[in-house]
Design a protein around this motif. Sequence first.
Motif, PDB file in Angstrom:
ATOM      1  N   ILE A   1       0.893  -1.222  -0.098  1.00 44.68           N
ATOM      2  CA  ILE A   1       0.114  -0.114  -0.096  1.00 44.68           C
ATOM      3  C   ILE A   1       0.810   1.100  -0.051  1.00 44.68           C
ATOM      4  O   ILE A   1       0.587   2.183  -0.690  1.00 44.68           O
ATOM      5  CB  ILE A   1      -0.804   0.007   1.314  1.00 44.68           C
ATOM      6  CG1 ILE A   1      -1.972  -1.158   1.099  1.00 44.68           C
ATOM      7  CG2 ILE A   1      -1.631   1.435   1.470  1.00 44.68           C
ATOM      8  CD1 ILE A   1      -2.876  -1.448   2.195  1.00 44.68           C
ATOM      9  N   SER A   2       1.941   1.258   0.513  1.00 44.57           N
ATOM     10  CA  SER A   2       2.669   2.359   0.834  1.00 44.57           C
ATOM     11  C   SER A   2       3.795   2.425  -0.361  1.00 44.57           C
ATOM     12  O   SER A   2       4.571   3.380  -0.767  1.00 44.57           O
ATOM     13  CB  SER A   2       3.717   2.421   2.019  1.00 44.57           C
ATOM     14  OG  SER A   2       4.461   1.275   2.043  1.00 44.57           O
TER      15      SER A   2
ATOM     16  N   TRP B   1      -1.640   3.478  -5.394  1.00 43.03           N
ATOM     17  CA  TRP B   1      -2.774   4.151  -5.609  1.00 43.03           C
ATOM     18  C   TRP B   1      -3.105   4.686  -6.991  1.00 43.03           C
ATOM     19  O   TRP B   1      -4.253   4.693  -7.439  1.00 43.03           O
ATOM     20  CB  TRP B   1      -2.889   5.371  -4.790  1.00 43.03           C
ATOM     21  CG  TRP B   1      -2.703   4.839  -3.222  1.00 43.03           C
ATOM     22  CD1 TRP B   1      -1.801   5.308  -2.446  1.00 43.03           C
ATOM     23  CD2 TRP B   1      -3.919   4.303  -2.340  1.00 43.03           C
ATOM     24  NE1 TRP B   1      -2.114   4.726  -1.294  1.00 43.03           N
ATOM     25  CE2 TRP B   1      -3.266   4.106  -1.148  1.00 43.03           C
ATOM     26  CE3 TRP B   1      -5.345   4.042  -2.921  1.00 43.03           C
ATOM     27  CZ2 TRP B   1      -4.052   3.461  -0.281  1.00 43.03           C
ATOM     28  CZ3 TRP B   1      -5.846   3.329  -1.885  1.00 43.03           C
ATOM     29  CH2 TRP B   1      -5.228   2.995  -0.758  1.00 43.03           C
ATOM     30  N   SER B   2      -1.922   4.928  -7.786  1.00 45.15           N
ATOM     31  CA  SER B   2      -2.285   5.459  -9.228  1.00 45.15           C
ATOM     32  C   SER B   2      -2.671   4.265  -9.830  1.00 45.15           C
ATOM     33  O   SER B   2      -3.453   4.229 -11.072  1.00 45.15           O
ATOM     34  CB  SER B   2      -1.131   6.032  -9.817  1.00 45.15           C
ATOM     35  OG  SER B   2       0.010   5.064  -9.755  1.00 45.15           O
TER      36      SER B   2
ATOM     37  N   LEU C   1      -4.438   1.634  -9.012  1.00 46.37           N
ATOM     38  CA  LEU C   1      -5.804   1.354  -8.496  1.00 46.37           C
ATOM     39  C   LEU C   1      -6.683   2.355  -9.136  1.00 46.37           C
ATOM     40  O   LEU C   1      -7.749   1.886  -9.530  1.00 46.37           O
ATOM     41  CB  LEU C   1      -5.809   1.444  -7.029  1.00 46.37           C
ATOM     42  CG  LEU C   1      -7.221   1.156  -6.253  1.00 46.37           C
ATOM     43  CD1 LEU C   1      -7.542  -0.221  -6.413  1.00 46.37           C
ATOM     44  CD2 LEU C   1      -7.182   1.492  -4.830  1.00 46.37           C
ATOM     45  N   VAL C   2      -6.357   3.437  -9.215  1.00 42.16           N
ATOM     46  CA  VAL C   2      -7.233   4.819  -9.926  1.00 42.16           C
ATOM     47  C   VAL C   2      -7.434   4.386 -11.507  1.00 42.16           C
ATOM     48  O   VAL C   2      -8.389   4.262 -11.975  1.00 42.16           O
ATOM     49  CB  VAL C   2      -6.727   6.002  -9.753  1.00 42.16           C
ATOM     50  CG1 VAL C   2      -7.243   7.181 -10.767  1.00 42.16           C
ATOM     51  CG2 VAL C   2      -6.882   6.595  -8.572  1.00 42.16           C
TER      52      VAL C   2
ATOM     53  N   GLN D   1      -1.062  -8.092  -2.768  1.00 41.37           N
ATOM     54  CA  GLN D   1      -1.661  -7.014  -3.564  1.00 41.37           C
ATOM     55  C   GLN D   1      -2.824  -7.851  -4.442  1.00 41.37           C
ATOM     56  O   GLN D   1      -3.871  -7.185  -4.579  1.00 41.37           O
ATOM     57  CB  GLN D   1      -0.856  -6.718  -4.634  1.00 41.37           C
ATOM     58  CG  GLN D   1      -1.044  -5.596  -5.534  1.00 41.37           C
ATOM     59  CD  GLN D   1      -0.114  -4.663  -5.822  1.00 41.37           C
ATOM     60  OE1 GLN D   1       0.085  -3.460  -5.553  1.00 41.37           O
ATOM     61  NE2 GLN D   1       0.817  -4.979  -6.692  1.00 41.37           N
TER      62      GLN D   1
END
Length: 322
Positions: A86-87, A92-93, A95-96, A295
């Motif tokens: 997650i870090s 996050w990109s 996931l988007v 993941q």
Amino acid sequence: MTATGTGEPRTPAGSPPRRRRMGTLRQQEGRAGLVLISPTLIITLVVVVLPLLWAIMLAFQDARLINIRRVGVFGHYTLENFTYVISEPGFWSSLVNTLVYTVAGTALSIAIGLVTALALRDRFKGRTLVRASILIPYVAPVVAVAFLWETMLNPQYGIVNTWLDEPIAFLTQAKGEILGVQVPVALLTVIAFEAWRYFPFAFLFILARLQALPKELDEAAVVDGATPTQRFRYVIMPQLWRIIALLSVLRFVFTFTKFDDVYLLTGGGAGTEVVSVRVYNFLTSRDDIGAAAAQAIVLAVFLVVFLAIYLRFFAGGEREQG
């Protein structure tokens, strides 16, 4: 007590011997049912349940390619893989990107399938041949169609760029200006490929439902003077909502975990890295089996949350209406 012709007393209905016979029959039926479904249960256990449990176990351990043989059921369990995943920059990109790719690809494939089904609903000469040709993108091997798109979109010799004033690297350009607006070129190209390849799936479902619609409804709307737009809105669409809802959840699940289309077209580069490609990169490039499994579990959790929302607010409502 009455007697039978043989002189033996008649057994009253519901007596203990009859109950025992009924219980024995139910037990035999139950055992027969278990025998019939046991092959499916065994296959599901071996192919689905055991690999899933193994992946969950790996996600909580420091499992790498060099020490995979030493990883066992009673190993050292930790949450470090999840915090690391997650870090890690890019999570996050990706996931988007996955959400944008999934939502846009699902919506476009269903919209194109709906338009195509409506266009090919009525009879015309050669309709069967046209309907069969619609299925080519869906049944063709993904490697073949991906290579076809790579050739068509090549900035040097691709046929698409011959129609443009300036060549565009559709599959290797992260951002570009189209009509004065900055857009993610490669991601939009992958979404277009997703919609083109899987709209026949929606086309089959929607066309089957359209063929089952009572003709009297459409004829009554025509007699009442309804326009084609009104007939589509008030007659056809209410009959298609459940099919579209089912297609939405199926295509969302399939697209959210999609790997081969994106990897064959861009390899996850140029701003098209989705979570499934990221899992593959962790597994092959870094040999980090634990992080890849973690993941994948995170990806599964997002899917479970989506399915729970769908079943709570959509599927439940349909059952109540039925």
